[in-house]
Scaffold this motif. Structure first.
Motif, PDB file in Angstrom:
ATOM      1  N   ALA A  52       0.837  -1.207   0.000  1.00  0.00           N
ATOM      2  CA  ALA A  52       0.000   0.000   0.000  1.00  0.00           C
ATOM      3  C   ALA A  52       0.868   1.251   0.000  1.00  0.00           C
ATOM      4  CB  ALA A  52      -0.935   0.002   1.208  1.00  0.00           C
ATOM      5  N   LEU A  55       2.217   1.961  -3.366  1.00  0.00           N
ATOM      6  CA  LEU A  55       1.189   2.571  -4.217  1.00  0.00           C
ATOM      7  C   LEU A  55       1.041   4.051  -3.909  1.00  0.00           C
ATOM      8  CD1 LEU A  55      -1.643  -0.115  -3.899  1.00  0.00           C
ATOM      9  CD2 LEU A  55      -0.391   0.443  -5.984  1.00  0.00           C
ATOM     10  N   TYR A  72       3.359  -0.956 -11.076  1.00  0.00           N
ATOM     11  CA  TYR A  72       2.206  -0.419 -10.356  1.00  0.00           C
ATOM     12  C   TYR A  72       1.031  -1.389 -10.447  1.00  0.00           C
ATOM     13  CZ  TYR A  72      -1.416   2.683  -8.703  1.00  0.00           C
ATOM     14  OH  TYR A  72      -2.448   3.211  -7.978  1.00  0.00           O
ATOM     15  N   PHE A  76      -0.832  -3.012  -7.076  1.00  0.00           N
ATOM     16  CA  PHE A  76      -2.211  -2.933  -6.562  1.00  0.00           C
ATOM     17  C   PHE A  76      -2.860  -4.303  -6.534  1.00  0.00           C
ATOM     18  CE2 PHE A  76      -3.452  -1.477 -11.016  1.00  0.00           C
ATOM     19  CZ  PHE A  76      -4.327  -2.507 -11.312  1.00  0.00           C
ATOM     20  N   HIS A  79      -1.315  -5.996  -3.406  1.00  0.00           N
ATOM     21  CA  HIS A  79      -1.893  -5.360  -2.222  1.00  0.00           C
ATOM     22  C   HIS A  79      -3.303  -5.912  -1.963  1.00  0.00           C
ATOM     23  CE1 HIS A  79      -3.410  -2.332   0.526  1.00  0.00           C
ATOM     24  NE2 HIS A  79      -4.325  -1.971  -0.348  1.00  0.00           N
ATOM     25  N   MET A  83      -4.299  -8.274   1.188  1.00  0.00           N
ATOM     26  CA  MET A  83      -5.197  -7.720   2.198  1.00  0.00           C
ATOM     27  C   MET A  83      -6.500  -8.515   2.277  1.00  0.00           C
ATOM     28  SD  MET A  83      -3.875  -5.400   3.909  1.00  0.00           S
ATOM     29  CE  MET A  83      -2.959  -3.884   4.061  1.00  0.00           C
ATOM     30  N   GLY A 142      -5.422  -7.349 -10.889  1.00  0.00           N
ATOM     31  CA  GLY A 142      -6.294  -6.875  -9.814  1.00  0.00           C
ATOM     32  C   GLY A 142      -6.702  -8.078  -8.991  1.00  0.00           C
ATOM     33  N   TRP A 143      -7.084  -7.827  -7.707  1.00  0.00           N
ATOM     34  CA  TRP A 143      -7.403  -8.976  -6.846  1.00  0.00           C
ATOM     35  C   TRP A 143      -8.665  -9.699  -7.302  1.00  0.00           C
ATOM     36  CZ3 TRP A 143     -11.809  -9.565  -3.665  1.00  0.00           C
ATOM     37  CH2 TRP A 143     -12.672  -8.469  -3.653  1.00  0.00           C
ATOM     38  N   TYR A 384     -12.064   6.250  -7.958  1.00  0.00           N
ATOM     39  CA  TYR A 384     -11.586   6.251  -6.578  1.00  0.00           C
ATOM     40  C   TYR A 384     -12.710   6.331  -5.551  1.00  0.00           C
ATOM     41  CZ  TYR A 384      -6.736   5.453  -6.379  1.00  0.00           C
ATOM     42  OH  TYR A 384      -5.543   4.802  -6.378  1.00  0.00           O
ATOM     43  N   PHE A 390     -14.931   1.114  -0.287  1.00  0.00           N
ATOM     44  CA  PHE A 390     -14.632  -0.193   0.303  1.00  0.00           C
ATOM     45  C   PHE A 390     -13.535  -0.111   1.347  1.00  0.00           C
ATOM     46  CE2 PHE A 390     -12.031  -1.040  -3.672  1.00  0.00           C
ATOM     47  CZ  PHE A 390     -10.813  -1.230  -3.046  1.00  0.00           C
ATOM     48  N   HIS A 391     -12.662   0.894   1.234  1.00  0.00           N
ATOM     49  CA  HIS A 391     -11.696   1.032   2.334  1.00  0.00           C
ATOM     50  C   HIS A 391     -12.382   1.500   3.615  1.00  0.00           C
ATOM     51  CE1 HIS A 391      -8.502   0.567  -0.709  1.00  0.00           C
ATOM     52  NE2 HIS A 391      -7.741   0.226   0.295  1.00  0.00           N
ATOM     53  N   VAL A 395     -11.193  -1.454   5.619  1.00  0.00           N
ATOM     54  CA  VAL A 395     -10.099  -1.026   6.483  1.00  0.00           C
ATOM     55  C   VAL A 395     -10.657  -0.300   7.675  1.00  0.00           C
ATOM     56  CG1 VAL A 395      -7.840   0.000   6.520  1.00  0.00           C
ATOM     57  CG2 VAL A 395      -8.975  -0.432   4.354  1.00  0.00           C
ATOM     58  N   ARG A 451      -9.829   4.213 -10.765  1.00  0.00           N
ATOM     59  CA  ARG A 451      -8.966   3.375  -9.943  1.00  0.00           C
ATOM     60  C   ARG A 451      -8.023   2.599 -10.859  1.00  0.00           C
ATOM     61  NH1 ARG A 451     -12.917  -1.575  -8.057  1.00  0.00           N
ATOM     62  NH2 ARG A 451     -11.087  -2.386  -7.012  1.00  0.00           N
ATOM     63  N   ARG A 452      -6.954   2.101 -10.278  1.00  0.00           N
ATOM     64  CA  ARG A 452      -5.965   1.292 -10.987  1.00  0.00           C
ATOM     65  C   ARG A 452      -5.268   2.064 -12.102  1.00  0.00           C
ATOM     66  NH1 ARG A 452      -9.175  -4.532 -11.286  1.00  0.00           N
ATOM     67  NH2 ARG A 452      -9.378  -4.758  -9.050  1.00  0.00           N
ATOM     68  N   ALA A 471      -1.734   8.157   4.821  1.00  0.00           N
ATOM     69  CA  ALA A 471      -1.207   6.788   4.848  1.00  0.00           C
ATOM     70  C   ALA A 471       0.041   6.710   5.716  1.00  0.00           C
ATOM     71  CB  ALA A 471      -0.909   6.312   3.433  1.00  0.00           C
TER      72      ALA A 471
END
Ligand code: HEM
Ligand SMILES: [Cu+2]
Length: 540
Positions: A52, A55, A72, A76, A79, A83, A142-143, A384, A390-391, A395, A451-452, A471
């Motif tokens: 993170a 990033l 990059y 991501f 990450h 996570m 991407g995840w 974003y 979702f963060h 998070v 995003r991304r 961060a």
């Protein structure tokens, strides 16, 4: 403040009765298994945190900063993979659930202790495969591994997919173990209506784990087949359907959000009661809303696919069903606040995390209702705004609960007290740092930053710099926690059996507990968290 300070602690505990390495590696004790998971998920959090930071540092300037665009993409992905799959899914159930669930029920262990040990090694094997893939060449999908790109990407997608597939078995075993334990190993007096709400939350989570994880397993394996044998399930160039992947992926991965958030809500309920010195307001409503969320969670996956070409009618239905989750969540929030209201509030650090949790969950949840609104989501999709949303949930909310659990049960697990001032400093830094990191991302998304993406227009820089500054605060807060908790293991004051004066059932055992939790049969004579009944201090 220390109602049971004088009560006896067991001399022989699960920590000191055997100390060899093999006594840990081959243990069938749910408490040691919980501790091993705790170490593993914290290592995963650290790794994901490093990704993170890479990033965020890259995004400090609009153009290239420290890494290439290809790197990059890998960052991501790694990450997200780390996570979500290595940290969030197992974090609360496998670490804290394993540790306290049997004690809360008055049991000596979970129903299948050997399988429980196996779940650790299966996790390690899956995480090992994933790490191997990361070191080999990483992945840039991407995840979410969306097809058709994941079927053709030249990076090491296959070992990472297989790793996540293997970790799924660990999750399923934990779920089966919890369900069986709740049904078969409750001590006398532990009626269904006395089951602590953390256990109810784990029970609801276990159902999702057992029912939904196989679907993820299937789809990941199918992508592997497609890569290796070119069978043409998802790749349109071979006659496959890429959207089919999205349906199967989100059929699991939306409920997976509740695999993360339900245990978190369970932790919050316990902590709210303990530090308000009151039993929960609306026990049945909280338990029922847990199952409401688990149930509705199965029927809202399509909100990830508003722009995938599914019918407008379908999107509308998925949108409305998604909003029902907010109602069940609101019920819980209402009950937590009602519990605190008129309580005798003792603002210790776990409760501070609860306040952080409630704030972030409301923010994340309300933006969730917004993104479940099709017309708005078409604008925000893949920007974003989604990353921020979702963060806030994952998070913000879940991590707050993880930290609340860590601070609440630390004395229970290790028999040590940590320095309170430092813990307050760390908690405030993390809550503040979190807001500075992710609030600007809502604005960025609304301004259209996708995003991304590796680069962005110069006028968006100040918001990105703000986010990176936040961060750094987060990283500082986490390091602080690591330092004082490790310090406390060696130099911290010994904890009393029940340092918080909590009436949660798990405090019936010593801190740390005896090898088989209790030295005499535990008695359940009152409702959980009933502070109106005086109780002789005791620790079995
Ligand atoms: C428990 C903690 C966290 C979880 C579960 C988490 C989860 C995720 C996920 C799932 C993604 C999406 C990756 C993708 O689009 O493929 C992501 C992206 C990202 N996260 Fe996190 N994250 C966490 C913590 C953090 C922290 C602390 C930071 C900031 C320091 C951060 C910064 C980012 C950034 C910059 C992206 C990339 C967005 C993009 O370019 O697509 N995350 N995170
Ligand atoms: Cu979803």
């Amino acid at each position: 403040m220390n109602p049971s300070a004088g009560s006896s602690q067991p001399d022989i505990t699960y920590l000191n009765h055997e100390t060899t390495v093999s006594s840990w590696l081959l243990t069938r004790d749910h408490k040691r298994i919980g501790v091993m998971f705790l170490v593993l998920v914290i290592l995963a959090l650290l790794l994901g945190g490093v990704f993170a930071m890479v990033l965020r540092i890259e995004l400090l300037t609009p153009g290239p900063t420290i890494i290439s665009a290809m790197t990059y993409n890998r960052m991501f992905t790694l990450h997200g993979v780390t996570m979500v799959w290595l940290f969030m899914i197992p974090a609360i159930p496998s670490a804290f659930g394993n540790f306290v669930l049997p004690i809360m029920l008055g049991a000596k262990d979970v129903a299948f202790p050997r399988l429980n040990l196996a779940s650790v090694y299966i996790y390690v094997a899956g995480a090992g495969l994933t790490l191997f893939g990361m070191l080999w060449s990483g992945a840039d999908t991407g995840w979410t591994f969306y097809t058709p790109y994941s079927t053709t990407s030249p990076t090491a997608v296959a070992p990472i997919l297989l790793g996540v597939f293997v970790i799924g078995f660990s999750t399923i075993i934990t779920g089966l173990n919890f369900i069986t334990t709740v049904h078969t190993l409750r001590a006398p007096g532990m009626h269904w209506s006395r089951i602590p709400l953390f256990v109810w939350a784990l029970y609801g989570t276990s159902i999702i784990q057992v029912v939904a994880t196989p679907v993820l397993g299937m789809v990941l394996l199918l992508v592997c087949f497609e890569r290796v044998f070119g069978v043409g399930l998802f790749d349109p160039a071979r006659g496959g359907d890429p959207v089919l992947f999205q349906h199967m992926f989100w059929f699991y991965s939306h409920p997976a959000v509740y695999i993360m958030v339900l245990p978190a809500m369970g932790v919050i309920t316990e902590v709210v009661c303990a530090f308000s010195r009151k039993n929960i307001f609306g026990y049945k409503m909280i338990a029922a809303s847990t199952f409401g969320i688990a149930f509705v969670g199965f029927f809202s996956w399509g909100h990830h696919m508003f722009v995938s070409g599914q019918s407008t009618f379908g999107s509308g239905v998925f949108g409305v069903l998604s909003m029902l989750v907010a109602i069940f969540t609101a019920i819980k929030i209402f009950n937590w606040v009602a519990t605190m209201y008129g309580g005798s509030i003792d603002l210790k650090v776990p409760l501070l995390y609860v306040l952080g949790f409630i704030f972030l969950l409301m923010f994340g949840g309300m933006t969730g209702v917004a993104v479940a609104t099709t017309s708005l989501d078409v604008h925000w999709h893949d920007t974003y705004f989604i990353v921020a949303h979702f963060h806030y949930i994952m998070v913000g909310a879940v991590l707050m609960a993880f930290l609340a659990a860590l601070h609440y049960w630390w004395p229970k697990m290790f028999g040590r007290v940590y320095p309170e001032r430092w813990s307050f400093l760390a908690a405030s830094t993390i809550i503040f740092g979190f807001i500075v990191t992710f609030l600007p991302q809502f604005l960025l998304g609304n301004l259209g930053m996708p995003r991304r993406y590796y680069q962005y227009p110069a006028e968006l820089q100040w918001l990105n710099v703000l986010s990176t500054a936040g961060a750094s605060l987060l990283a500082f807060g986490f390091s602080l926690i690591a330092v004082y908790l490790l310090w406390s293991l060696r130099y911290g004051e010994a904890s009393a059996a029940n340092p918080w004066g909590s009436k949660g059932y798990e405090w019936h055992s010593g801190s740390p507990p005896a090898p088989h939790n209790f030295t005499e049969a535990p008695r359940f004579e009152r409702e959980v968290h009933d502070y109106t009944v005086p109780e002789a201090p005791r620790a079995y």
